[in-house]
Design an enzyme around this catalytic site. Sequence first.
Site, PDB file in Angstrom:
ATOM      1  N   TYR A  58      -1.870  -1.321  10.831  1.00 53.13           N
ATOM      2  CA  TYR A  58      -2.130  -1.821   9.474  1.00 53.13           C
ATOM      3  C   TYR A  58      -0.963  -1.461   8.549  1.00 53.13           C
ATOM      4  O   TYR A  58      -0.400  -2.308   7.861  1.00 53.13           O
ATOM      5  CB  TYR A  58      -3.449  -1.228   8.937  1.00 53.13           C
ATOM      6  CG  TYR A  58      -3.528  -1.243   7.440  1.00 53.13           C
ATOM      7  CD1 TYR A  58      -3.821  -2.411   6.758  1.00 53.13           C
ATOM      8  CD2 TYR A  58      -3.271  -0.082   6.699  1.00 53.13           C
ATOM      9  CE1 TYR A  58      -3.858  -2.431   5.370  1.00 53.13           C
ATOM     10  CE2 TYR A  58      -3.307  -0.090   5.327  1.00 53.13           C
ATOM     11  CZ  TYR A  58      -3.600  -1.262   4.659  1.00 53.13           C
ATOM     12  OH  TYR A  58      -3.627  -1.272   3.290  1.00 53.13           O
ATOM     13  N   SER A  85       0.833  -1.198   0.000  1.00 55.74           N
ATOM     14  CA  SER A  85       0.000   0.000   0.000  1.00 55.74           C
ATOM     15  C   SER A  85       0.868   1.249   0.000  1.00 55.74           C
ATOM     16  O   SER A  85       1.990   1.244   0.532  1.00 55.74           O
ATOM     17  CB  SER A  85      -0.847  -0.031   1.276  1.00 55.74           C
ATOM     18  OG  SER A  85      -1.352   1.248   1.564  1.00 55.74           O
ATOM     19  N   LYS A 141       2.211  -3.756   6.484  1.00 54.50           N
ATOM     20  CA  LYS A 141       2.618  -3.679   5.058  1.00 54.50           C
ATOM     21  C   LYS A 141       4.124  -3.438   4.961  1.00 54.50           C
ATOM     22  O   LYS A 141       4.825  -4.065   4.163  1.00 54.50           O
ATOM     23  CB  LYS A 141       1.843  -2.570   4.345  1.00 54.50           C
ATOM     24  CG  LYS A 141       0.351  -2.789   4.260  1.00 54.50           C
ATOM     25  CD  LYS A 141       0.014  -3.983   3.388  1.00 54.50           C
ATOM     26  CE  LYS A 141      -1.464  -4.274   3.362  1.00 54.50           C
ATOM     27  NZ  LYS A 141      -1.786  -5.578   2.778  1.00 54.50           N
TER      28      LYS A 141
HETATM   29  N1  UFG Z   1     -12.293  11.310   4.179  1.00 58.48           N
HETATM   30  C1  UFG Z   1     -13.248  12.201   4.596  1.00 58.48           C
HETATM   31  N2  UFG Z   1     -14.375  11.692   5.193  1.00 58.48           N
HETATM   32  C2  UFG Z   1     -14.595  10.363   5.364  1.00 58.48           C
HETATM   33  C3  UFG Z   1     -13.601   9.462   4.922  1.00 58.48           C
HETATM   34  C4  UFG Z   1     -12.463   9.965   4.342  1.00 58.48           C
HETATM   35  O1  UFG Z   1     -13.096  13.418   4.474  1.00 58.48           O
HETATM   36  O2  UFG Z   1     -15.625   9.987   5.905  1.00 58.48           O
HETATM   37  C5  UFG Z   1     -11.077  11.829   3.525  1.00 58.48           C
HETATM   38  C6  UFG Z   1      -9.799  11.522   4.278  1.00 58.48           C
HETATM   39  O3  UFG Z   1      -9.550  12.492   5.262  1.00 58.48           O
HETATM   40  C7  UFG Z   1      -8.782  11.513   3.140  1.00 58.48           C
HETATM   41  C8  UFG Z   1      -9.579  10.980   1.952  1.00 58.48           C
HETATM   42  O4  UFG Z   1     -10.941  11.201   2.276  1.00 58.48           O
HETATM   43  O5  UFG Z   1      -8.376  12.824   2.844  1.00 58.48           O
HETATM   44  C9  UFG Z   1      -9.361   9.505   1.689  1.00 58.48           C
HETATM   45  O6  UFG Z   1      -9.592   8.783   2.883  1.00 58.48           O
HETATM   46  P1  UFG Z   1      -9.761   7.174   2.884  1.00 58.48           P
HETATM   47  O7  UFG Z   1     -10.072   6.778   4.281  1.00 58.48           O
HETATM   48  O8  UFG Z   1     -10.695   6.752   1.815  1.00 58.48           O
HETATM   49  O9  UFG Z   1      -8.330   6.667   2.428  1.00 58.48           O
HETATM   50  P2  UFG Z   1      -6.872   6.922   3.068  1.00 58.48           P
HETATM   51  O10 UFG Z   1      -6.091   7.663   2.042  1.00 58.48           O
HETATM   52  O11 UFG Z   1      -6.956   7.466   4.417  1.00 58.48           O
HETATM   53  O12 UFG Z   1      -6.346   5.429   3.203  1.00 58.48           O
HETATM   54  C10 UFG Z   1      -6.381   4.554   2.111  1.00 58.48           C
HETATM   55  C11 UFG Z   1      -6.624   3.134   2.574  1.00 58.48           C
HETATM   56  C12 UFG Z   1      -5.450   2.611   3.315  1.00 58.48           C
HETATM   57  C13 UFG Z   1      -4.193   2.818   2.539  1.00 58.48           C
HETATM   58  C14 UFG Z   1      -4.038   4.226   2.061  1.00 58.48           C
HETATM   59  C15 UFG Z   1      -2.888   4.291   1.110  1.00 58.48           C
HETATM   60  O13 UFG Z   1      -7.748   3.071   3.422  1.00 58.48           O
HETATM   61  O14 UFG Z   1      -5.626   1.233   3.474  1.00 58.48           O
HETATM   62  O15 UFG Z   1      -5.214   4.646   1.378  1.00 58.48           O
HETATM   63  O16 UFG Z   1      -2.602   5.580   0.731  1.00 58.48           O
HETATM   64  F1  UFG Z   1      -3.141   2.513   3.322  1.00 58.48           F
END
Ligand code: UFG
Length: 333
Positions: A149, A124, A153
């Site tokens: 998590y 990831s 990785k």
């Molecule tokens: N976000 C919101 N509201 C929500 C959920 C997310 O504003 O309810 C925002 C987060 O702050 C972030 C973006 O949307 O800016 C993406 O968030 P995600 O939770 O969808 O994804 P992340 O980038 O945090 O994490 C994901 C995967 C991980 C992985 C990572 C790799 O969940 O498993 O990408 O970059 F490790």
Amino acid sequence: MAILLPGGAGYIGSHTAVELLKEGKEIIIIDNFSNSKPEVLKKIKQITGKDFKFYEIDYSNKEELEKVFKENKIEAVLNFAGYKAVGESVQKPIEYYTNNISGCLVLLDTMRKYGCKKFIFSSSATVYGDPEIIPLTEECKTGGVTNPYGATKLYIEQILKDTYTSDNTWDICILRYFNPVGAHESGLIGEEPQGIPNNLMPYIVRVASGKLKELSVFGNDYNTPDGTGVRDYIHVVDLAKGHVLALEKLDKEENGIYIYNLGTGIGYSVLDMVKSFEKATGKNVPYKIAPRRAGDIASCYAEPKKAKEELGWVAKKTLEDMCKDSWNYIEKN
Ligand code: UFG
């Protein structure tokens, strides 16, 4: 000779199973349905018109896993059997380290015993921590992960590097996924998080369908064009095709350990995603600005050039496709 997919009934595993079957490969899925459903297996068969062997086992159970290797000739393993919820990993570190790391070690040990040394690992972009420079190339510094998590990785990547150093008859590919979203265009398989989703796209589709009231946008004061977090969202079918090409690469090239970013190279903000989703589906996505989420970074997107040059892989699907297909899956299910 078959390709073994531990966790093949899960989100990314099932889409990869479809692409491998479409390429005429023989596959075997093992899964314990800890985060997936048996129906997925039927749907993979329905989409492809092809059959495959399945074992309902836990990949970390050595005895059961050995049975699979004894009964079949396995040429390569694509490991999708990992826990993947960032927040949950903070609550359950022992479960995450046990399942992801010990499980993977059992798998590698069993592969070695049966002379199968071709391995593709689902890593990831989280291994880059808070990036110093973007876009991220494979050479960028790794480390600084903020949750168990991500640590699993990172540690497994190190285990694989050490394994190859100790024995260069291994043939290993580490794929660093950016943010997988979307679903198969048939609407038969897709992402099904249990409970209230953590990730952006599953949350948006539940708001659009009225199951959740509104989206909380976690922070609008980041150093990004509109202040909200920027990510590299990639359609799960593009991602799945990346695995097929990675496998071809391992078949063609000399043994080695190869690392590729699988992302589009384009960063979209949370608000870009909300707007694109509304445009692509005609649904409203009410949102409010909420405080930043602990552990989040401002921006993260890939430099996918290496995968293009060495695998011939390019992400083809647009943000609109990702939104449409995510919605189509929810509507059909
Ligand atoms: N976000 C919101 N509201 C929500 C959920 C997310 O504003 O309810 C925002 C987060 O702050 C972030 C973006 O949307 O800016 C993406 O968030 P995600 O939770 O969808 O994804 P992340 O980038 O945090 O994490 C994901 C995967 C991980 C992985 C990572 C790799 O969940 O498993 O990408 O970059 F490790």
